[in-house]
Write a protein that holds these residues in place. Structure first.
Motif, PDB file in Angstrom:
ATOM      1  N   ILE A 133      44.341  42.487  47.338  1.00 55.94           N
ATOM      2  CA  ILE A 133      43.155  42.030  46.728  1.00 55.94           C
ATOM      3  C   ILE A 133      42.046  43.187  46.749  1.00 55.94           C
ATOM      4  N   HIS A 134      42.225  43.923  47.819  1.00 53.82           N
ATOM      5  CA  HIS A 134      41.238  45.214  48.004  1.00 53.82           C
ATOM      6  C   HIS A 134      41.437  46.182  46.822  1.00 53.82           C
ATOM      7  N   HIS A 135      42.859  46.352  46.376  1.00 52.97           N
ATOM      8  CA  HIS A 135      42.879  47.309  45.230  1.00 52.97           C
ATOM      9  C   HIS A 135      42.127  46.735  44.042  1.00 52.97           C
ATOM     10  N   ILE A 136      42.306  45.466  43.734  1.00 54.78           N
ATOM     11  CA  ILE A 136      41.701  44.789  42.449  1.00 54.78           C
ATOM     12  C   ILE A 136      40.065  44.921  42.730  1.00 54.78           C
ATOM     13  N   ALA A 137      39.546  44.543  44.284  1.00 58.39           N
ATOM     14  CA  ALA A 137      38.032  44.575  44.385  1.00 58.39           C
ATOM     15  C   ALA A 137      37.677  46.045  44.093  1.00 58.39           C
ATOM     16  N   ASN A 138      38.408  46.999  44.574  1.00 56.75           N
ATOM     17  CA  ASN A 138      37.894  48.468  44.234  1.00 56.75           C
ATOM     18  C   ASN A 138      37.715  48.762  42.901  1.00 56.75           C
ATOM     19  N   ILE A 139      38.731  48.226  42.101  1.00 56.80           N
ATOM     20  CA  ILE A 139      38.630  48.807  40.651  1.00 56.80           C
ATOM     21  C   ILE A 139      37.534  47.974  40.027  1.00 56.80           C
ATOM     22  N   ILE A 140      37.186  46.855  40.333  1.00 51.59           N
ATOM     23  CA  ILE A 140      36.095  45.929  39.754  1.00 51.59           C
ATOM     24  C   ILE A 140      34.807  46.690  40.070  1.00 51.59           C
ATOM     25  N   GLN A 179      29.636  45.021  41.615  1.00 52.58           N
ATOM     26  CA  GLN A 179      29.616  45.655  43.183  1.00 52.58           C
ATOM     27  C   GLN A 179      29.519  44.494  43.825  1.00 52.58           C
ATOM     28  N   GLN A 180      28.738  43.283  43.535  1.00 54.07           N
ATOM     29  CA  GLN A 180      28.436  42.207  44.249  1.00 54.07           C
ATOM     30  C   GLN A 180      29.948  41.728  44.434  1.00 54.07           C
ATOM     31  N   VAL A 181      30.812  41.499  43.405  1.00 55.95           N
ATOM     32  CA  VAL A 181      31.852  40.883  43.244  1.00 55.95           C
ATOM     33  C   VAL A 181      32.882  41.598  44.183  1.00 55.95           C
ATOM     34  N   SER A 182      32.822  42.876  44.104  1.00 53.98           N
ATOM     35  CA  SER A 182      33.975  43.762  44.835  1.00 53.98           C
ATOM     36  C   SER A 182      33.759  43.518  46.325  1.00 53.98           C
TER      37      SER A 182
END
Length: 533
Positions: free
Chosen positions: A503-510, A472-475
């Motif tokens: 980047i937002h797509h990847i962040a949401n997945i993570i 969650q922190q990473v996202s």
């Protein structure tokens, strides 16, 4: 009789000599000297010598006409009368004295002697014009031609106002003097043209012959009209001498143009790069004087050469373009060497300014000089690629250490500022808004794409597992950095909207725990970027 000649009482002297001549002829015809031929030879020689003395005095009077402050009208009138009396006394029957015969009763051709005396006068006047040596005066030729112009103008005006009226119309005295001076000047210039002249001296001589000699500054001056006519004058220099001067001029111009271009480079290095002086901004574009300076050099040399002859102007333009084709790569090498040797804050601004200047140079040469720039465009395209590669390499060098920190412990623990990467990229990308379109926009797209792609590549590298809280922190950190990065690039003019969600797509997945939600985010990612599969 000799005394009369020395006193310039030439009419009286001529009458006495003619009397002596007639007496000797009569005595010869009466065979008085049949038994004493030596006496006849002596008397004939006396007559000849006396006539020669008058000939010499005629020459002296004519040559001296322009030497005196004022013209001796009476003397010249007397001279005209003398020539008329001689021509009447010795009519030209076409018979000339043969070898070994006496000259008694033959024409003395004093009108021809008068003409030759005018030629001699002109030669002397031209030869006596002051001329300093090159050691004494660097502009010796300019000064010499100026003195020549001044003296001959004064002489011709004197002939028009004071000498002409002393002669009958048939003498065409003004035409005689103009032709004499013209021939004297031509001979003098021919001698000057054989000297080893420098570039500026060659130009001075060419310009004087082409633009000054017959112009209103000299022979065509209103004060000399209508008596001084230039229409029928021969060429001052032979075609061979004229061509040699022009060829020598072009040969030496090559070194001059190379030197001028070299000075442009030297000033760029010492006054701008080394001093890290930022380029000016004009109409929101970084400006370099490079294009203006080059076109000014070409324009000035083409103009002055074209004023001498159209063909010389064309040759000068061809020479300048040839030197430009050599200079541009040399300039590029210097800029590349300087920019790779150090990390200067003015590299990106000057990279941008020079790209703008290259565009201005090509369009200026095409518009103003009507030249084919195909070869130059190829050279500039190579230079632009080299400069762009350095620009991108410098950007990578700044960005890579920060990109490599993504998902590291320090990065997750927020020891790095969230705008660190954006700040590093902005050191380069912010300058592209001052680059002429379309290249500025194209390069900004490349920068935007590079940063987003490299960011994602760092994120998807195999790493150790993270717990839910860390994910969650990473996202959150990724979303924050993506917003800062994208907002910055969009504010600088990037139109790559398609990159914004990546980047937002990847962040949401993570950051997502629920599988259904993760599938939904992956679906959105694939919809926006179909080629990701």
């Amino acid at each position: 009789i000799n005394e009369l000649i020395q006193k310039r009482q030439l009419l009286e002297a001529f009458a006495s000599i003619k009397y002596l001549e007639d007496e000797t002829i009569a005595e010869r015809d009466a065979e008085k000297y049949k038994d004493n031929p030596q006496e006849f030879v002596r008397k004939s020689k006396d007559v000849d010598l006396l006539y020669n003395s008058i000939t010499n005095m005629i020459q002296s009077i004519v040559v001296g006409t322009l030497e005196q402050p004022t013209v001796e009208d009476t003397m010249l009138n007397s001279l005209v009368t003398l020539i008329a009396h001689e021509e009447a006394a010795h009519p030209n029957t076409g018979n000339t004295a043969g070898p070994g015969s006496d000259l008694l009763g033959t024409p003395r051709k004093w009108r021809e002697e008068w003409r030759e005396a005018i030629n001699e006068s002109a030669r002397k006047r031209v030869q006596r014009v002051p001329m300093a040596s090159k050691k004494e005066e660097s502009f010796w030729l300019d000064l010499h031609l100026g003195f020549l112009q001044k003296q001959l103008s004064e002489d011709l005006l004197k002939i028009k106002l004071s000498v002409k009226k002393c002669y009958p119309e048939e003498y065409q005295v003004c035409d005689m003097y103009v032709e004499a001076f013209h021939n004297a000047v031509a001979s003098h210039l021919q001698e000057l043209s054989q000297r080893p002249l420098e570039f500026n001296e060659l130009y001075t001589l060419l310009d004087w012959v082409a633009n000054i000699y017959r112009s209103e500054l000299f022979l065509g001056h209103p004060d000399l009209k209508p008596e001084v006519k230039t229409e029928n004058l021969s060429l001052l220099l032979t075609p061979a001498d004229w061509d040699k001067l022009k060829n020598d001029y072009i040969t030496l111009a090559k070194g001059k143009i190379k030197s001028y271009f070299g000075n442009i480079l030297r000033l760029e290095v010492t006054e701008k790069w080394e001093k890290e002086v930022h380029p000016e901004v004009k109409e929101n574009l970084y400006h370099s004087s490079l294009s203006f300076d080059i076109q000014t050099i070409i324009g000035e040399h083409m103009k002055i050469s074209g004023a001498i002859s159209r063909s010389l102007g064309t040759k000068m333009l061809e020479l300048c373009l040839a030197e430009l084709h050599e200079f541009v790569p040399r300039f590029g090498e210097e800029f590349v060497a300087w920019s790779t040797a150090q990390d200067s804050p003015v590299f990106a601004p000057y990279f941008t300014a020079y790209i703008n200047s290259f565009h201005d140079l090509v369009s200026g040469l095409e518009r103003v000089f009507k030249v084919n720039t195909e070869e130059l465009q190829k050279i500039l395209a190579t230079l632009t690629r080299n400069f762009t590669n350095i620009f991108l390499n410098k950007l990578r060098t700044k960005a890579q250490p920060l990109l490599k920190k993504i998902l590291t412990k320090d990065w997750i623990l927020v020891t790095e500022r969230p705008d660190s990467l954006a700040s590093a990229v902005s050191q380069f990308s912010e300058h592209l808004q001052h680059m002429r379109e379309p290249m500025g926009q194209e390069l900004l797209r490349d920068v935007h794409k590079y940063v987003v792609r490299e960011y994602i590549m760092q994120v998807i590298k195999p790493r150790r597992k993270m717990n839910g809280e860390t994910r969650q922190q990473v996202s959150e950190k990724m979303n924050q950095e993506a917003r800062i990065l994208n907002n910055m690039l969009i504010s600088q003019g990037s139109d790559s909207d398609w990159l914004l969600p990546a980047i937002h797509h990847i962040a949401n997945i993570i950051g997502e725990k629920k599988k259904d939600k993760i599938k939904e985010y992956v679906k959105e990612l694939c919809q926006d970027y179909p080629d990701i599969r």
